[in-house]
Design a protein around this motif. Structure first.
Motif, PDB file in Angstrom:
ATOM      1  N   THR A   1     -11.789 -34.474  16.959  1.00  0.00           N
ATOM      2  CA  THR A   1     -13.077 -33.844  16.680  1.00  0.00           C
ATOM      3  C   THR A   1     -12.959 -32.331  16.496  1.00  0.00           C
ATOM      4  OG1 THR A   1     -13.569 -33.628  19.038  1.00  0.00           O
ATOM      5  CG2 THR A   1     -14.327 -35.633  17.934  1.00  0.00           C
ATOM      6  N   SER A   2     -11.892 -31.723  16.973  1.00  0.00           N
ATOM      7  CA  SER A   2     -11.702 -30.274  16.861  1.00  0.00           C
ATOM      8  C   SER A   2     -10.815 -29.944  15.660  1.00  0.00           C
ATOM      9  CB  SER A   2     -11.056 -29.722  18.130  1.00  0.00           C
ATOM     10  OG  SER A   2     -11.859 -29.992  19.241  1.00  0.00           O
ATOM     11  N   ILE A   3     -10.765 -28.672  15.331  1.00  0.00           N
ATOM     12  CA  ILE A   3      -9.871 -28.212  14.263  1.00  0.00           C
ATOM     13  C   ILE A   3      -8.426 -28.432  14.738  1.00  0.00           C
ATOM     14  CG2 ILE A   3      -9.093 -26.201  12.958  1.00  0.00           C
ATOM     15  CD1 ILE A   3     -11.943 -25.072  13.297  1.00  0.00           C
ATOM     16  N   PRO A   4      -7.592 -29.077  13.926  1.00  0.00           N
ATOM     17  CA  PRO A   4      -6.206 -29.342  14.348  1.00  0.00           C
ATOM     18  C   PRO A   4      -5.452 -28.054  14.674  1.00  0.00           C
ATOM     19  CG  PRO A   4      -6.738 -30.576  12.364  1.00  0.00           C
ATOM     20  CD  PRO A   4      -7.879 -29.633  12.613  1.00  0.00           C
ATOM     21  N   SER A   5      -4.658 -28.089  15.735  1.00  0.00           N
ATOM     22  CA  SER A   5      -3.903 -26.904  16.151  1.00  0.00           C
ATOM     23  C   SER A   5      -2.662 -26.684  15.295  1.00  0.00           C
ATOM     24  CB  SER A   5      -3.474 -27.043  17.614  1.00  0.00           C
ATOM     25  OG  SER A   5      -2.495 -28.060  17.737  1.00  0.00           O
ATOM     26  N   GLU A   6      -2.187 -27.722  14.645  1.00  0.00           N
ATOM     27  CA  GLU A   6      -0.974 -27.678  13.830  1.00  0.00           C
ATOM     28  C   GLU A   6       0.231 -27.181  14.638  1.00  0.00           C
ATOM     29  OE1 GLU A   6      -1.400 -26.274   9.796  1.00  0.00           O
ATOM     30  OE2 GLU A   6      -3.566 -26.597   9.879  1.00  0.00           O
ATOM     31  N   ARG A   7       0.282 -27.586  15.936  1.00  0.00           N
ATOM     32  CA  ARG A   7       1.412 -27.256  16.812  1.00  0.00           C
ATOM     33  C   ARG A   7       1.931 -28.510  17.507  1.00  0.00           C
ATOM     34  NH1 ARG A   7      -2.048 -22.726  19.582  1.00  0.00           N
ATOM     35  NH2 ARG A   7      -2.813 -24.630  20.475  1.00  0.00           N
ATOM     36  N   ASN A   8       1.714 -29.677  16.925  1.00  0.00           N
ATOM     37  CA  ASN A   8       2.115 -30.927  17.554  1.00  0.00           C
ATOM     38  C   ASN A   8       3.369 -31.476  16.902  1.00  0.00           C
ATOM     39  OD1 ASN A   8      -0.291 -31.338  19.326  1.00  0.00           O
ATOM     40  ND2 ASN A   8      -1.296 -31.189  17.339  1.00  0.00           N
ATOM     41  N   TYR A   9       4.363 -31.745  17.705  1.00  0.00           N
ATOM     42  CA  TYR A   9       5.636 -32.237  17.214  1.00  0.00           C
ATOM     43  C   TYR A   9       5.944 -33.592  17.830  1.00  0.00           C
ATOM     44  CZ  TYR A   9       6.648 -27.632  15.318  1.00  0.00           C
ATOM     45  OH  TYR A   9       6.615 -26.477  14.595  1.00  0.00           O
ATOM     46  N   SER A  10       6.687 -34.400  17.112  1.00  0.00           N
ATOM     47  CA  SER A  10       7.157 -35.691  17.608  1.00  0.00           C
ATOM     48  C   SER A  10       8.633 -35.814  17.309  1.00  0.00           C
ATOM     49  CB  SER A  10       6.423 -36.844  16.927  1.00  0.00           C
ATOM     50  OG  SER A  10       5.078 -36.861  17.292  1.00  0.00           O
ATOM     51  N   ARG A  11       9.307 -36.620  18.115  1.00  0.00           N
ATOM     52  CA  ARG A  11      10.718 -36.908  17.847  1.00  0.00           C
ATOM     53  C   ARG A  11      10.805 -38.030  16.836  1.00  0.00           C
ATOM     54  NH1 ARG A  11      14.573 -35.998  22.866  1.00  0.00           N
ATOM     55  NH2 ARG A  11      15.075 -33.896  22.236  1.00  0.00           N
ATOM     56  N   THR A  12      11.701 -37.880  15.896  1.00  0.00           N
ATOM     57  CA  THR A  12      11.906 -38.905  14.874  1.00  0.00           C
ATOM     58  C   THR A  12      12.921 -39.930  15.373  1.00  0.00           C
ATOM     59  OG1 THR A  12      13.716 -37.725  13.823  1.00  0.00           O
ATOM     60  CG2 THR A  12      11.481 -37.196  13.068  1.00  0.00           C
ATOM     61  N   LEU A  13      13.131 -40.967  14.589  1.00  0.00           N
ATOM     62  CA  LEU A  13      14.114 -41.987  14.958  1.00  0.00           C
ATOM     63  C   LEU A  13      15.532 -41.429  14.996  1.00  0.00           C
ATOM     64  CD1 LEU A  13      12.699 -45.011  12.943  1.00  0.00           C
ATOM     65  CD2 LEU A  13      12.506 -44.575  15.397  1.00  0.00           C
ATOM     66  N   THR A  14      15.766 -40.325  14.301  1.00  0.00           N
ATOM     67  CA  THR A  14      17.090 -39.692  14.307  1.00  0.00           C
ATOM     68  C   THR A  14      17.196 -38.617  15.386  1.00  0.00           C
ATOM     69  OG1 THR A  14      16.401 -38.117  12.614  1.00  0.00           O
ATOM     70  CG2 THR A  14      17.500 -40.139  11.856  1.00  0.00           C
ATOM     71  N   ASN A  15      16.193 -38.554  16.277  1.00  0.00           N
ATOM     72  CA  ASN A  15      16.168 -37.650  17.424  1.00  0.00           C
ATOM     73  C   ASN A  15      15.934 -36.188  17.044  1.00  0.00           C
ATOM     74  OD1 ASN A  15      15.990 -38.021  20.146  1.00  0.00           O
ATOM     75  ND2 ASN A  15      18.111 -37.483  20.553  1.00  0.00           N
ATOM     76  N   ASP A  16      15.396 -35.951  15.851  1.00  0.00           N
ATOM     77  CA  ASP A  16      15.018 -34.609  15.424  1.00  0.00           C
ATOM     78  C   ASP A  16      13.547 -34.389  15.761  1.00  0.00           C
ATOM     79  OD1 ASP A  16      17.527 -33.999  14.232  1.00  0.00           O
ATOM     80  OD2 ASP A  16      16.950 -35.181  12.478  1.00  0.00           O
ATOM     81  N   TRP A  17      13.134 -33.132  15.841  1.00  0.00           N
ATOM     82  CA  TRP A  17      11.721 -32.807  16.054  1.00  0.00           C
ATOM     83  C   TRP A  17      11.068 -32.552  14.713  1.00  0.00           C
ATOM     84  CZ3 TRP A  17       9.324 -33.602  20.476  1.00  0.00           C
ATOM     85  CH2 TRP A  17      10.087 -33.662  21.641  1.00  0.00           C
ATOM     86  N   GLU A  18       9.857 -33.082  14.542  1.00  0.00           N
ATOM     87  CA  GLU A  18       9.144 -32.961  13.278  1.00  0.00           C
ATOM     88  C   GLU A  18       7.687 -32.607  13.546  1.00  0.00           C
ATOM     89  OE1 GLU A  18       7.935 -36.588  10.805  1.00  0.00           O
ATOM     90  OE2 GLU A  18       9.768 -35.856   9.848  1.00  0.00           O
ATOM     91  N   LEU A  19       7.163 -31.647  12.779  1.00  0.00           N
ATOM     92  CA  LEU A  19       5.761 -31.271  12.883  1.00  0.00           C
ATOM     93  C   LEU A  19       4.898 -32.428  12.414  1.00  0.00           C
ATOM     94  CD1 LEU A  19       3.692 -29.008  13.474  1.00  0.00           C
ATOM     95  CD2 LEU A  19       3.931 -28.321  11.091  1.00  0.00           C
ATOM     96  N   ASN A  20       3.914 -32.818  13.233  1.00  0.00           N
ATOM     97  CA  ASN A  20       3.035 -33.924  12.858  1.00  0.00           C
ATOM     98  C   ASN A  20       2.034 -33.508  11.795  1.00  0.00           C
ATOM     99  OD1 ASN A  20       4.274 -35.468  14.755  1.00  0.00           O
ATOM    100  ND2 ASN A  20       2.619 -35.403  16.224  1.00  0.00           N
ATOM    101  N   ASN A  21       1.577 -34.477  11.045  1.00  0.00           N
ATOM    102  CA  ASN A  21       0.529 -34.261  10.058  1.00  0.00           C
ATOM    103  C   ASN A  21      -0.763 -33.912  10.806  1.00  0.00           C
ATOM    104  OD1 ASN A  21      -1.574 -34.573   8.188  1.00  0.00           O
ATOM    105  ND2 ASN A  21      -0.398 -36.088   7.032  1.00  0.00           N
ATOM    106  N   PRO A  22      -1.410 -32.787  10.490  1.00  0.00           N
ATOM    107  CA  PRO A  22      -2.630 -32.381  11.208  1.00  0.00           C
ATOM    108  C   PRO A  22      -3.759 -33.403  11.129  1.00  0.00           C
ATOM    109  CG  PRO A  22      -1.835 -30.601   9.800  1.00  0.00           C
ATOM    110  CD  PRO A  22      -1.017 -31.808   9.481  1.00  0.00           C
ATOM    111  N   SER A  23      -3.716 -34.300  10.165  1.00  0.00           N
ATOM    112  CA  SER A  23      -4.799 -35.269  10.011  1.00  0.00           C
ATOM    113  C   SER A  23      -4.860 -36.275  11.154  1.00  0.00           C
ATOM    114  CB  SER A  23      -4.674 -36.004   8.678  1.00  0.00           C
ATOM    115  OG  SER A  23      -3.517 -36.810   8.671  1.00  0.00           O
ATOM    116  N   ILE A  24      -3.771 -36.410  11.935  1.00  0.00           N
ATOM    117  CA  ILE A  24      -3.822 -37.365  13.047  1.00  0.00           C
ATOM    118  C   ILE A  24      -4.542 -36.797  14.262  1.00  0.00           C
ATOM    119  CG2 ILE A  24      -1.699 -38.505  12.308  1.00  0.00           C
ATOM    120  CD1 ILE A  24      -0.363 -37.270  14.784  1.00  0.00           C
ATOM    121  N   GLY A  25      -4.728 -35.481  14.317  1.00  0.00           N
ATOM    122  CA  GLY A  25      -5.419 -34.867  15.444  1.00  0.00           C
ATOM    123  C   GLY A  25      -4.486 -33.995  16.255  1.00  0.00           C
ATOM    124  N   THR A  26      -5.015 -33.447  17.343  1.00  0.00           N
ATOM    125  CA  THR A  26      -4.255 -32.576  18.241  1.00  0.00           C
ATOM    126  C   THR A  26      -3.944 -33.347  19.521  1.00  0.00           C
ATOM    127  OG1 THR A  26      -5.301 -30.607  17.346  1.00  0.00           O
ATOM    128  CG2 THR A  26      -4.339 -30.414  19.538  1.00  0.00           C
TER     129      THR A  26
END
Length: 76
Positions: free
Chosen positions: A12-37
């Motif tokens: 419901t809020s403006i996405p922070s665009e600071r959310n990261y997830s680990r990928t299957l290759t164990n790298d960190w990736e910035l999440n798409n802001p459309s999924i939320g914060t």
């Protein structure tokens, strides 16, 4: 029981665009802001002692953008 906090999504809020997830290759990736914060939710099974502020005095008001707050907090 999983020993980790629960993640929630704020859509419901403006996405922070600071959310990261680990990928299957164990790298960190910035999440798409459309999924939320991400919001971390945790249950705390204890309480801490009340903090005591020494400055500023109680019921003090200011229009300064920054102030120094001093006091003590106790760890049980």
């Amino acid at each position: 029981m999983i020993d980790a906090p629960i993640l929630g999504l704020d859509r419901t809020s403006i996405p922070s665009e600071r959310n990261y997830s680990r990928t299957l290759t164990n790298d960190w990736e910035l999440n798409n802001p459309s999924i939320g914060t991400y919001m971390i939710r945790a249950q705390i099974g204890y309480e801490i002692s009340k903090a005591e502020f020494t400055t500023p005095e109680n019921n003090t008001f200011t229009n300064e953008p920054e102030i120094m707050i001093e006091g003590t907090a106790y760890q049980d």
